[in-house]
Design an enzyme around this catalytic site. Structure first.
Site, PDB file in Angstrom:
ATOM      1  CB  CYS A  10      20.577  11.946  16.790  1.00 11.80           C
ATOM      2  SG  CYS A  10      21.190  11.587  15.132  1.00 11.80           S
ATOM      3  CE1 TYR A  62      20.324  17.921  11.557  1.00 14.92           C
ATOM      4  CE2 TYR A  62      18.756  16.399  10.556  1.00 14.92           C
ATOM      5  CZ  TYR A  62      19.459  16.846  11.665  1.00 14.92           C
ATOM      6  OH  TYR A  62      19.291  16.237  12.879  1.00 14.92           O
TER       7      TYR A  62
END
Ligand code: GSH
Length: 321
Positions: free
Chosen positions: A58, A189
């Protein structure tokens, strides 16, 4: 600093994406945002009281880890590491003995969110900061966390730690961080999670336009703000480190690869070869996390073999500055 969340037309998919009616991805807000500090109501700055829960895949969590290493905060804040491939029950501490986090005793991250707030119905995300004394989540404000480490946590920095957020640059760093967040960190994203062609292309265009501008900026200086590493470099690096191995293919951000931008690529290699950056970058976890994390998009769970990563250790050209 997160975008405003539209509560209308949010659909929930396997990845629990936040999607608008036009198919754009809008990231959820952070539930736990109490700042660290010495004022009443703030989270006290104390050693051995907090635990960072993270997953090396992440980018939002990775930047906490880079800053911990740079500043020496690994010595005073402990870390729990989740398996890079998120399960349908959320991040799992299956790398630990018995499959539970040894300090908090949880198997899945959502457990600690439920213990903290039984009504919480958002995603349980990394990075999460837990107060070990109460076993409650106290902060998951991924945008602001590094700033706390760099400022109010200063009394616990190691000797000769760099100043990643120097007073005289704060306004400019904040401005650039905002741009990097919207157009690059979250930009990938937005491209990857868009559910319409139009929104995907919009995000793609914004992302590459910004990368072109950053490529130009880095033709004039070693780092984003001259010759010193700042908070902005940490933020840009985590996206660059995932670009060719994950985003290019999984999020379709494929106008060109990182290695096709001479300055961004040399800059990324330079940082990778700097302690705290390369040694916290787990390419295997990144690859597995992005490529295997969504069964619907990779039903046969095939892991892409490339790209060749040995070039991250090759010489870079940044010493010219
Ligand atoms: N807290 C932020 C950013 C952090 C974030 O998105 N982390 C990802 C990993 S990179 C995560 O934990 N996702 C869990 C999930 O979507 O269930 C958010 O809620 O969007």
């Amino acid at each position: 600093m997160t975008e405003k969340i539209s509560t209308q037309n949010i659909s929930t998919s396997e990845l629990t994406k936040e999607i608008t009616s036009t198919g754009a991805f809008v990231r959820q807000g952070n539930r736990f945002t109490t700042p660290f500090g010495s004022k009443e109501g703030e989270l006290p700055v104390e050693t051995n009281r907090y635990r960072l829960l993270w997953a090396p895949i992440c980018p939002w969590a990775h930047r906490q880890k880079i800053v911990f290493h740079l500043l020496g905060l690994d010595e005073v804040i402990s870390t729990g590491t989740a398996n890079p491939v998120r399960t349908s029950k959320g991040w799992e501490f299956s790398l630990d003995e018995g499959g539970v986090d040894p300090v908090l005793g949880i198997r899945y991250l959502p457990e600690i969110y439920a213990l903290t707030d039984p009504d919480y119905d958002g995603r349980a995300t990394v990075p999460t900061i837990v107060d070990i004394t109460t076993k409650k989540v106290v902060n998951n404000d991924y945008f602001n966390l590094t700033i706390y480490w760099e400022t109010v946590w200063k009394p616990f920095h190691k000797e000769n730690a760099p100043d990643l957020y120097p007073e005289h640059l704060r306004k400019e760093i904040d401005e650039l961080n905002n741009v990097i967040f919207h157009e690059v960190n979250n930009g990938v994203y937005k491209a990857g999670f868009a559910t319409s062609q139009e929104e995907y292309e919009k995000a793609y265009d914004v992302l590459f336009k910004r990368l072109d501008l950053l490529e130009d900026r880095l033709s004039r200086s070693r780092y984003l703000f001259g010759n010193q590493i700042t908070d902005s470099d940490v933020r840009l690096y985590v996206t660059l480190a995932r670009f060719d191995i994950a985003y290019y293919m999984v999020f379709r951000t494929n106008r060109n690869r990182l290695i096709d931008f001479p300055n961004l690529w040399n800059y990324a290699k330079d940082l990778y070869q700097t302690p705290a950056f390369g040694d916290t970058t787990d390419f295997d976890a990144i690859k597995r996390g992005y490529h295997l994390g969504s069964h619907s998009e990779n039903p046969y769970q095939i892991l892409a073999k490339g790209p060749d990563l040995s070039n991250w250790n090759e010489p870079h050209d940044r010493a010219r500055f």
